[in-house]
Design an enzyme around this catalytic site. Structure first.
Site, PDB file in Angstrom:
ATOM      1  N   ASP A 194       0.845  -1.198   0.000  1.00 34.44           N
ATOM      2  CA  ASP A 194       0.000   0.000   0.000  1.00 34.44           C
ATOM      3  C   ASP A 194       0.881   1.249   0.000  1.00 34.44           C
ATOM      4  OD1 ASP A 194      -2.470   1.502   0.306  1.00 34.44           O
ATOM      5  OD2 ASP A 194      -1.649   2.027   2.268  1.00 34.44           O
ATOM      6  N   HIS A 207       4.727   4.166  -3.335  1.00 35.08           N
ATOM      7  CA  HIS A 207       5.640   5.216  -3.793  1.00 35.08           C
ATOM      8  C   HIS A 207       6.127   6.100  -2.664  1.00 35.08           C
ATOM      9  CE1 HIS A 207       1.554   6.694  -3.905  1.00 35.08           C
ATOM     10  NE2 HIS A 207       2.040   7.893  -3.669  1.00 35.08           N
ATOM     11  N   ASP A 218      -9.813   2.504  -5.008  1.00 32.99           N
ATOM     12  CA  ASP A 218      -9.631   3.954  -4.807  1.00 32.99           C
ATOM     13  C   ASP A 218     -10.372   4.776  -5.865  1.00 32.99           C
ATOM     14  OD1 ASP A 218      -7.863   3.510  -2.714  1.00 32.99           O
ATOM     15  OD2 ASP A 218      -6.156   3.330  -4.074  1.00 32.99           O
TER      16      ASP A 218
END
Length: 1555
Positions: A550, A553, A651
Site C-alpha cells: 500500500d 511510492h 480507490d
C-alpha cells in the site's frame, strides 16, 4: 517499440492502431538471455524481467572486452539462502579459448523469484550495475498446477465489509462463482478510530470484529480458509501491507513514541507544529462563531469568506506566532560575543577565503537560537586598530550584516507562509466549495478548517502555553506528524525528514487518522519499529500467497526492500503488486527493481475514451499479431513492468457516476482481453452506483444464492453483470493458458473497440468486439449505424454475446445493511453459439480476399451500447493446413514449431530431404552465390539486388542481404517496416529468393528448389503471417548454410569464437567465381583445378575463385582483382581459414603474369594488367612464404608449374601451357630482375590508361641499392606503393601529382624484401630452393650476390638509416633539420622530397611483423608507443601524423575546391584512418611486448582485445557484415569508403590467429 504499428489480422472499415513493446516469445527448451555490460553503465532505472528456469549470461560489451572485469551478484549460490547484502563473484567461462572476449560469459541459473542486484568492477573500481527481477511461479488447486501470471483474474474485497468470519465463505463464494482466481483483501488487522481500511491500530492482531460472541477469529482460522480456497476453489489470496503509517490510537505507539516523527527526534518540525496549533485555534474560533464579525461564518460558502480567512491568517496569526524567529539570530547577543572576542584580541583561524558569513541553524529550533560562525566573522570584519573606536565601528558593521541575514530569513519564511495560505485555501475550496469535493459543511471540531498535521493528546491551552510544551521532551515526544501525500513530490525523498518544508508550507494532503512512521536508515535507528513490522510481514507472508504494497511510492524504499526480503524468506514465490503514482516509468522501474514487484496495478479508469482504453490493452501485454519467432538465445531487452490491469480499483470513483451503467460490461471485456493479469473491485459487477468508501462504508457484501428468488443481501447470475463476468473471466484464463500472446487492437469507431488475441502456434484468434458506453445512452446520441467489420479467417463460433439490458424492477434504493447495486440492469448472455443463432449479428457474408484468404464480413443489428460479442476464428482450412505443414518442415531447425504442425503427405520430393544434407553439397564458392554478391557482381550475371519500394535495395542478392534487414526488424517486431509491407503485399521477394538460385547450376539450384517448395506453402497462408514464416524459413536455412561454410574451414575457424567465425565469412563474401573468370588460366598440367562448361560456347573452362578487393566498388569486371590487395588479404582470408587449394591457384595465376620482374597492380585478367606498383611482387612473395609455412606440405607449391603469359617482357600474351616454369624459377626471376634494376615505360602510356598521370609518371623504375641492400624505386610523378592517390583536380592544380609518391626505399618494401631474402636463404641452405643468390654484371663481369650477403646488408643498414635517433647529434642523420619526432622509424629512405622520409606513418609496423629481426626491441617498443598515441583510431590507423601540416582526416572524393591538399580526395592517405595497417600495428605490439616482459605482454593483450572489440561491434552492426576500407578521423563513417574490404577483414583474422 518503433512507431510503426503492427498490421494485425483485423482490418476494419475504419481503423486506428496502437503500438506496443513486444514481450518475449517462448519457444520450448532452455531460454538464455544475454546481458551486455558496458563501462560506467548504471541500469538501476532499467527493468529486466526474467522467468524461473531461464539462464542469464553476463557478457562483455565493447568497452570492457580485454579488460579485467569482475561480476558480483547477490543472487544466492546453489543451496544458500538469499541475503541481499551478501554478494559473490561469478566465474567466467570462455567456450572458445582465449583469442578474444566476444563469447566470454558468466551465468546465473535463475530458480528463485525476487529482485537481485548485480554490479561489475574494473580492477577495484565499481563500474556499473543494475537489477534483475525474476517472476514467481504461482500454483493453485490440490494438484498445485501453475497459474500463469497472465491468467490472473483478481477481485478486491474491503475486509471490514465481509462481516463475522463464519459468514465469509458465503460472501467470498460470489468471487469463485464469477470466475475470479485471486482475491485481494484490504488489511485484516484491527482498525484505528477512523475505521479506514488502511489505518491500522495493531499490525499483529486480527480485527476483533471478525470474531463472534462464541468464537474468536485467529490468524490460523484465516490461514485455513485461504488454504481451502486455494485447494478446493482454485483461488489464491493476497492482502495489503501498510508500512508507511499506523493509526493515531495504536497502543504500541504510546509505548514507543520514537517510532513517529515527533518534536524530540525531529525538532525541525517545531515551527510547522506551532503553525498547525494556531490553525486549530482558528478552527475552534470559527466553529464557535467568534469570527463572524471578521467575515468568516462557520459555513464557508464563497470567495469572500475565503478571502477573510486569508486576511485573519496574514494579519492576526502570522504576526502573533512569528515563525521567522525560529530561523534567526539574537542580534544583541551575537554582537556582544563578537565584541568580547575582539577586545581579547582573538584572531581568526579561518583558511578558506570563499567562506562567507551565514546563519547556522539551531539544531533544537529555539526562537532566536541560530548562531553565526565567529571564526568567519573575525576574518571578515577586521578593525583597523585595537582602539575602542575601531572595535565599535567594526561591531556596527557586524551588526548590520547580522540584521541583513535575519531579514533574508524573514523573506524566506514569508515565501513559505504564502505557500501555506495558498495550500490551505485550495483545501478549503475542494472540501467545502467544489462540485466534485466531499462538501463537508460547517466548520466544526470534527470537520476542522483544515486537517491537523500533528497529534496533540493533551487538553487545549492558549497558543503560548502550548508552545512552552515543545521544549519538554516528555510531552513533545507525543506531538507526532501525520502521514499523507504530496502532489508532484519526488517519491524517493522522504518529506518528513530535515531539509523538507512540506509541513511548514502545508503542502501535505494529510490523513489525520495516521501517524507517519520513522524508520531511520537502518534497524538500529529504531529497533522496536523494525522488529514490529518484520513480525507483521512474516505473519502476512505465512498465510497469504501475495501482498499488495500500500502507498508504495511513499514507503521508504530501503524499508520495503528489507521487509520483502523477510517475506520472501517465508514464501519464496510471493506475488507482489503495487500501485505507483510516480508519473515516470523510470522511477517506477526503481521501485520494481529494488522491491521485485511482480505486477504494477494499472487502471482502466484513467482512460478518457474507448480509444485510450484500447491503447492501454495494447501497451500492457502481448506482442503484435504475426510477430517473429525469437531465438532462444538472445539479448536481454529492457521491459515494461508486468501489469495487473484493473477495470476499477477500490480507490477509483464509481464508473457508473463517471461513465454509465451500460459501460460496465464492455469495459470489463476490453480489460480482460489484455495479455496480462486483470482485476476488478467488489461492487463493480453488482453495479453499485457509488464508490464503496474504504473509510465510511460499514455495510456488508451480499452472499451467493443460486436460487431464482433473492432476498436482500443476496446475489446470483441475475444480478448486475455477474453472468457476463464469469464468461469474461473464463475466457481471459483460457487465452492466457493456451498461449494467445499476440494482441491487436482496432478502433472500429469512436465507441467500438475490437481486441484480437492470437495464438502464434495454432493461429487461432479470439476477437472481442465491445461497444462502450462512456456516455449514458439515455441522454447521449449513439448512432444506429454500426460499421461493418471484416474478420479474416473462418469464424468457428460465437464464444459469447452479451448485452446490458434494463428490466422492470423497483428503482435503486440504498440498502441499510448490505452493499447493493442497481436492480434494473442485467445481462442477456448467450455462449458457444453459431453465427446464424446470434441476436447481435444481422448477417455474415464471406468474401475471398486473394487466393488463400477468407474474410467474413459481419453486419451488426443489435450491437447496442453496453454489448459485447466474441468470435473464435481459425484460418481458412487450406491456410491452416499450409501453416501446419510449414511448421512440420521447420521442426528440423527448432523444436518450437512442433506445436501446431501437421504431417506432410503430399510434399514435393525435395522436402523429404533434410535441408542440412542439401546444403552440405555446397562449396565455399557456391556459398558466395547463395549468401552474398553485391549489385555489381549480380549485374555481371544479368541480375541485381532486390529493391524494396519506399526503402532501399538490399546490400546483397544472397540471403545475407535479407538477413541483415531482418536482424534489425526481428528483435523489435517491427512489422510496419517497408520490408514486411513488401512481403505482405505480394510474392515478389519470395519468388526472387528462390528463382535467383534455381537459375544457377548445381548445388545452388537445389537450395533454390528447396526454398521454392517451402514457399509454395508460404504463399497459401494469410498475408499478415508471411513475414513471420518467411523469416523462420530463412533463419533456419541461413544458420544451416553458415555451419556448412565453417565446416569446410580450418580448425582455427571451427573451434573459434563467434567473432572469428563471423570474420571468416568475409572469406566467403570476397572469394567468388563470376560469369567471366578474373584470373588468367593456370597450367593445364596442374592438378585439382576447377572447371565448368561455358554457357555460351559449351566448352570446358577454368573457374578459379578470385578475391575481390572490396565491396561494392572493387567487386566485378577488371576492377575486382588487384595484386597488392589480393596478397595483403590472402593470408588472413584464405590461409588462416584453411582455403589452401584456392590460395595456391591465386598465387600461381598471378605468378603467370610476372613481367619486368613485377606482379601487376590491376590484374585485368592478365591481358590488361598494369605494372605500375613496386610492392605487389613483394606481397606476392610474402604470401608464398606464408603458404609454405601454414599449409601442410606447403613447400610443394615451389615445384608447381606456372604458365607464363609473358615469357619475355615484350611477349604478346601466351595461352596457358605454352611456357610452363616451376614457381621457384619465377621467384628467382623476380629477385634477379630487382638486383639488375628495372626500368621501363608502361605500355599504351597516356590518357587511355590513366587520364590523370603526367608523362614522366609512366616511367617505372625499381632496383636494389648495392651498398645497403634496400629495394628502391619510383619517381615524384608516380606512386608505386599502397598509398597511391594521384591528384585529379585542375582547380586546385594537383592533377597528375601523386599525394604520396613514397619514392626511394619505402619502409614496408624494405621489410618485405628482407623477409623474402631471409626465407630464400633458409630454403637454399636446406636445399629446398636451388638458387643461393642473384647475379649482376658489374664492369663487364658477372658477379654473384648471395642471399646471405644481401640479408646481412639490409640487417646492417636498416636501423642505422631508418631509425630517427633520440640523439640530436647522430652522425647517421642526413637531414637533422627535418626531424620533428624522435624515436620513430622513417616512412622511407632517400625520397626525392627528403622531408617525406621523416613523416610519421603506420607503414613501419608492417616491416616489424614480416622482418622483426631488423628492430631493436626497446627502440621498436618506443616507436610503437608513439604510433599508438598519435595514429591509433577507433577502427583504423591514421595514415599521417596529425601534427603534420598537410594532415586532414576527412576524405571527400567529390569535393573539388582550391585547396591543393584536399581537392578531389587528394588526402586519401594523408590522415583518414585505414583499417588494414591496424592489423600490422597490433601484431607488432604483440610480438615485441613478449620480448619486453610478461607484464607488458599481459597489458598489451588487454589493449588488443579492447581494440578488436570495436571491430566486432562494427562487424555485427554492419548490414554488409564486413569491415570498411577506411574511416574518417576518430572512426567517423566515410561515405566514399568500401563498406567491406578484403584486407581489412584479413588482417583482423591474422591478429586473432596470432593471439
Amino acid at each position: 517499440m518503433t512507431g510503426r504499428a503492427s498490421p494485425g489480422p483485423q482490418r476494419a472499415t475504419r481503423r486506428r492502431r496502437s503500438g506496443r513493446q513486444p514481450a518475449a516469445a517462448m519457444p520450448s527448451g532452455k531460454e538464455t538471455r544475454l546481458l551486455y555490460l558496458n563501462e560506467m553503465e548504471k541500469l538501476d532505472k532499467t527493468l529486466f524481467r526474467l522467468e524461473q528456469g531461464f539462464e542469464l549470461q553476463f557478457r562483455l560489451g565493447p568497452t570492457l572486452q580485454g579488460k579485467h572485469v569482475t561480476v558480483c551478484t547477490n543472487y544466492p549460490a546453489s543451496g544458500e539462502l538469499f541475503d541481499r547484502h551478501k554478494f559473490r563473484t561469478l566465474s567466467w567461462h570462455n567456450p572458445t579459448g582465449k583469442e578474444d572476449d566476444s563469447d566470454k560469459y558468466c551465468k546465473l541459473d535463475l530458480q528463485i523469484s525476487g529482485s537481485y542486484q548485480y554490479y561489475f568492477s574494473l580492477g577495484n573500481e565499481k563500474s556499473g550495475g543494475g537489477y534483475i527481477v525474476v517472476d514467481p511461479i504461482l500454483r493453485v488447486g490440490a494438484d498445485n498446477h501453475v497459474l500463469p501470471l497472465d491468467c490472473i483474474t483478481l477481485q478486491t474485497f474491503l475486509a471490514k465489509c465481509l462481516g463475522p468470519f463464519h459468514e465469509w465463505e458465503d460472501r467470498l463464494k460470489v468471487a469463485k462463482e464469477t470466475g475470479y482466481n485471486m482475491i485481494h483483501f484490504t488489511p485484516l488487522q484491527k482498525l484505528g478510530l477512523s475505521r479506514s481500511c488502511y489505518s491500522l491500530a495493531d499490525q499483529l492482531e486480527v480485527n476483533p470484529e471478525f470474531s463472534s460472541h462464541n468464537k474468536k477469529c485467529t490468524w490460523s482460522d484465516i490461514g485455513a480458509l485461504v488454504e481451502k480456497m486455494k485447494n478446493e476453489w482454485n483461488v489464491l489470496c493476497i492482502t495489503d501491507v501498510v508500512y508507511n503509517h499506523t493509526a493515531t490510537n495504536s497502543e504500541w505507539l504510546r509505548m514507543h513514541p520514537e517510532c513517529g516523527y515527533n518534536l524530540v527526534n525531529s525538532p525541525h518540525l517545531k515551527p510547522a507544529w506551532v503553525l498547525d496549533r494556531a490553525l486549530w485555534h482558528l478552527t475552534c474560533m470559527v466553529a464557535d462563531g467568534k469570527c463572524i464579525d471578521k467575515g468568516v461564518p462557520p459555513v464557508i460558502e464563497n470567495d469572500h469568506h475565503l478571502n477573510c480567512v486569508r486576511k485573519i491568517i496574514w494579519e492576526e496569526i502570522y504576526p502573533k506566532i512569528k515563525l521567522w524567529e525560529f530561523f534567526q539570530v539574537d542580534v544583541n547577543k551575537a554582537v556582544e560575543q563578537f565584541k568580547t572576542l575582539l577586545t581579547q584580541g582573538k584572531m581568526s583561524t579561518k583558511s578558506d577565503p570563499n567562506q562567507h558569513l551565514q546563519i547556522v541553524q539551531d539544531p533544537d529550533y529555539r526562537r532566536f537560537g541560530c548562531t553565526v560562525d565567529m571564526n568567519i566573522a573575525l576574518a571578515t570584519f577586521i578593525p583597523h586598530s585595537n582602539g575602542p573606536g575601531a572595535i565599535e565601528e567594526c561591531c556596527n558593521w557586524f551588526r548590520k550584516r547580522i540584521e541583513e541575514l535575519n531579514a533574508e530569513q524573514h523573506r524566506q519564511i514569508n515565501h513559505h507562509q504564502e505557500q501555506a495560505v495558498n495550500c490551505l485555501a485550495g483545501t478549503v475550496v475542494y472540501e467545502r466549495l467544489s462540485g466534485h469535493g466531499p462538501k463537508l459543511g460547517p466548520i466544526s471540531r470534527k470537520y476542522p478548517l483544515v486537517t491537523r498535521y500533528f497529534t496533540y493528546p493533551f487538553k487545549d491551552l492558549t497558543v503560548e502555553e502550548e508552545e512552552a510544551m515543545i521544549h519538554h521532551p516528555e510531552k513533545a515526544c507525543y506531538f507526532m506528524a501525520h502521514n499523507g501525500w504530496v502532489m508532484g513530490d519526488d517519491p524517493l525523498r522522504n518529506f518528513a525528514e530535515p531539509g523538507s518544508n512540506v509541513y511548514l508550507r502545508r503542502e501535505l494532503i494529510c490523513w489525520g487518522d495516521s501517524v507517519k512512521l520513522r524508520y531511520g536508515n537502518k534497524p538500529e535507528d529504531c529497533p522496536y519499529l523494525w522488529a514490529h513490522m518484520k513480525k507483521y510481514t512474516e505473519i502476512t507472508a505465512k498465510y497469504f500467497h501475495g501482498i499488495r504494497l500500500d502507498n508504495c511510492h511513499s514507503t521508504p524504499i530501503h524499508v520495503a526492500e528489507e521487509m520483502l526480503a523477510t517475506a520472501r524468506s517465508v514464501r519464496p514465490n510471493l506475488y507482489v503488486i503495487a500501485e505507483l503514482f510516480t508519473g515516470s516509468e523510470y522511477i517506477d522501474n526503481v521501485f520494481v527493481n529494488r522491491l521485485g514487484i511482480t505486477s504494477l496495478i494499472r487502471e482502466a479508469m484513467t482512460a478518457y475514451n474507448s480509444h485510450e482504453e484500447g491503447r492501454l490493452v495494447y501497451r500492457f501485454g502481448g506482442e503484435p499479431v504475426g510477430s517473429f519467432v525469437q531465438p532462444r538465445l538472445r539479448p536481454l531487452m529492457p521491459a515494461i513492468a508486468h501489469a495487473l490491469f484493473m477495470d476499477i480499483t477500490h480507490d477509483n470513483e464509481c464508473p457508473i457516476q463517471h461513465r454509465s451503467a451500460y459501460d460496465a460490461l464492455p469495459s470489463a471485456m476490453i480489460v480482460s482481453m489484455a495479455c496480462c493479469a486483470t482485476g476488478s473491485t467488489k461492487g463493480y459487477d453488482e453495479l453499485v452506483p457509488h464508490q464503496i468508501s474504504v473509510v465510511s462504508e460499514e455495510r456488508f457484501y451480499a452472499t451467493w444464492n443460486p436460487a431464482a428468488h433473492l432476498t436482500s443481501g443476496e446475489v446470483n447470475f441475475q444480478t448486475g453483470i455477474l453472468a457476463g463476468r464469469l464468461a469474461i473471466n473464463r475466457l481471459h484464463q483460457e487465452l492466457g493458458a493456451k498461449g494467445f500472446n499476440q494482441v491487436y487492437v482496432d478502433q472500429v469507431d469512436e465507441d467500438i473497440v475490437a481486441v484480437t488475441r492470437h495464438c502464434p502456434n495454432t493461429h487461432q484468434s479470439v476477437v472481442a468486439v465491445s461497444r462502450t458506453a462512456f456516455r449514458d445512452p439515455k441522454t447521449s446520441f449513439y448512432s444506429k449505424e454500426v460499421p461493418e467489420m471484416c474478420i479474416p479467417g473462418k469464424i468457428e463460433e460465437v464464444v459469447l454475446e452479451a448485452r446490458t439490458i434494463e428490466r422492470n424492477t423497483n428503482p435503486y434504493k440504498k440498502d441499510e445493511r448490505f452493499i447493493n447495486g442497481l436492480p434494473n440492469f442485467t445481462v442477456e448472455l448467450r455462449e458457444h453459439i453459431q453465427i446464424k443463432d446470434s441476436k447481435i449479428i444481422k448477417q455474415a457474408g464471406t468474401a475471398i480476399k486473394g487466393p488463400n484468404e477468407f474474410v467474413q464480413e459481419i453486419e451488426f443489428e443489435n450491437l447496442t451500447p453496453g454489448s459485447v460479442i466474441v468470435f473464435r476464428v481459425s484460418l481458412d482450412p487450406k491456410a491452416q493446413e499450409a501453416v501446419g505443414v510449414l511448421r512440420s518442415h521447420l521442426i528440423q531447425f527448432s523444436p518450437h514449431f512442433k506445436s501446431g504442425s501437421l504431417p506432410d503427405d503430399h510434399s514435393a520430393p525435395i522436402l523429404k530431404t533434410l535441408f542440412s544434407s542439401i546444403a552440405s553439397k555446397l562449396s565455399l564458392a557456391d556459398l558466395n552465390q547463395v549468401l552474398y554478391r553485391c549489385e555489381a557482381e549480380e549485374q555481371e550475371d544479368g541480375g541485381g539486388c532486390y529493391n524494396i519500394p519506399n526503402w532501399s535495395p538490399l546490400k546483397y542478392a544472397g540471403l545475407q542481404g535479407l538477413m541483415s534487414v531482418m536482424a534489425d526488424i526481428r528483435p523489435k517486431n517491427d512489422l510496419g517496416h517497408p520490408f514486411c509491407d513488401n512481403l505482405r503485399s505480394g510474392d515478389w521477394m519470395i519468388d526472387y529468393v528462390s528463382n535467383r538460385l534455381i537459375s544457377r547450376a548445381g548445388a545452388c539450384s537445389e537450395v533454390g528448389k528447396w526454398l521454392k517448395a517451402m514457399f509454395t506453402y508460404l504463399k497459401k497462408i494469410p498475408r499478415y503471417l508471411i513475414p513471420c514464416y518467411f523469416d523462420a524459413i530463412l533463419v533456419g536455412a541461413y544458420t544451416t548454410l553458415l555451419d556448412v561454410g565453417w565446416h569446410q574451414m580450418s580448425s582455427f575457424v571451427q573451434n573459434g569464437s563467434t567473432f572469428v567465425k563471423h570474420l571468416s565469412l568475409g572469406s566467403v563474401q570476397m572469394c567468388g567465381i563470376g560469369k567471366y573468370s578474373c584470373l588468367p588460366d593456370l597450367s593445364p598440367s596442374l592438378h585439382d583445378v576447377p572447371y565448368r562448361l561455358n554457357e555460351i560456347t559449351n566448352e570446358k573452362e577454368q573457374c578459379c575463385v578470385s578475391l575481390a578487393a572490396g565491396l561494392p566498388h572493387f567487386s566485378s569486371g577488371i576492377f575486382r582483382s588487384w595484386g597488392r590487395d589480393t596478397f595483403i588479404a590472402l593470408r588472413g582470408l584464405m590461409l588462416v581459414t584453411g582455403r589452401y587449394l584456392e590460395a595456391r591457384n591465386i598465387i600461381l595465376a598471378f605468378g603467370g603474369t610476372l613481367r619486368h620482374g613485377l606482379i601487376p597492380n590491376l590484374l585485368g585478367q592478365g591481358t590488361h594488367a598494369r605494372y605500375n606498383c613496386r610492392d605487389a611482387v613483394w606481397w606476392w612473395l610474402q604470401c608464398i612464404q606464408d603458404y609454405c609455412k601454414i599449409v601442410p606440405n606447403g613447400l610443394d607449391i615451389l615445384r608447381c608449374p606456372v604458365s607464363r603469359m609473358y615469357p619475355r617482357d615484350d611477349s604478346s600474351p601466351q595461352p596457358a601451357g605454352s611456357v610452363d616454369q616451376p614457381l621457384y624459377e619465377v621467384i628467382q626471376e623476380a629477385m634477379q630482375r630487382h638486383m639488375e634494376g628495372i626500368n621501363f615505360r608502361e605500355r599504351n602510356a597516356g590518357p587511355q590508361i590513366d587520364q590523370n598521370m603526367r608523362d614522366e609518371g609512366f616511367n617505372v623504375t625499381a632496383g636494389v641499392d648495392h651498398e645497403t641492400g634496400f629495394v628502391f624505386g619510383g619517381n615524384r610523378f608516380n606512386c608505386g606503393t599502397w598509398m597511391d592517390k594521384m591528384g585529379e583536380s585542375d582547380r586546385a592544380r594537383n592533377r597528375g601529382i601523386p599525394a604520396t609518391p613514397r619514392d626511394g626505399s619505402a619502409v614496408e618494401i624494405v621489410g618485405l624484401c628482407k623477409s623474402t631474402v631471409r626465407w630464400l636463404l633458409d630454403l637454399s641452405r636446406k636445399n629446398e630452393f636451388p638458387f643461393h643468390g642473384v647475379t649482376i654484371k658489374r664492369h663487364g663481369k658477372e658477379e654473384t650476390i648471395t642471399y646471405d650477403e644481401w640479408d646481412r646488408k639490409i640487417q646492417a643498414y636498416f636501423e642505422r638509416l631508418f631509425f630517427v635517433s633520440e640523439n640530436p647529434a647522430d652522425p647517421n642523420e642526413k637531414h637533422p633539420n627535418l626531424v620533428h619526432k624522435r624515436g620513430i622509424y622513417k616512412d622511407s629512405y632517400g625520397a626525392s622530397s627528403p622531408w617525406c622520409d621523416y613523416q610519421l606513418r603506420p607503414n613501419f609496423t608492417i616491416a616489424m611483423v614480416v622482418a622483426p629481426e631488423l628492430f631493436t626491441p626497446e627502440k621498436a617498443w618506443k616507436a610503437l608507443q608513439i604510433a599508438e598515441e598519435k595514429l591509433l583510431g577507433p577502427l583504423g590507423m591514421k595514415t599521417l601524423d596529425p601534427d603534420d601540416m598537410v594532415y586532414c582526416g576527412v576524405y571527400d572524393n567529390a569535393l573539388d575546391n582550391d585547396n591543393y591538399n584536399v581537392a578531389r580526395g587528394f588526402n586519401y592517405h594523408q590522415g583518414p584512418e585505414w583499417l588494414w595497417p591496424i592489423g600490422y600495428f597490433l601484431r607488432a605490439k604483440l610480438y615485441f611486448s613478449k620480448l619486453i616482459g610478461p607484464q607488458i605482454y599481459a597489458k598489451t593483450v588487454v589493449m588488443i582485445k579492447n581494440v578488436l572489440s570495436r571491430h566486432y561491434v562494427h562487424l555485427e552492426r554492419s548490414s554488409w557484415k564486413g569491415l570498411p576500407e577506411l574511416t574518417n578521423e576518430n572512426g567517423q563513417y566515410c561515405p566514399f569508403s568500401c563498406e567491406t574490404q578484403a584486407w581489412s577483414i584479413g588482417v583482423i583474422l591474422e591478429i586473432l590467429y596470432d593471439l
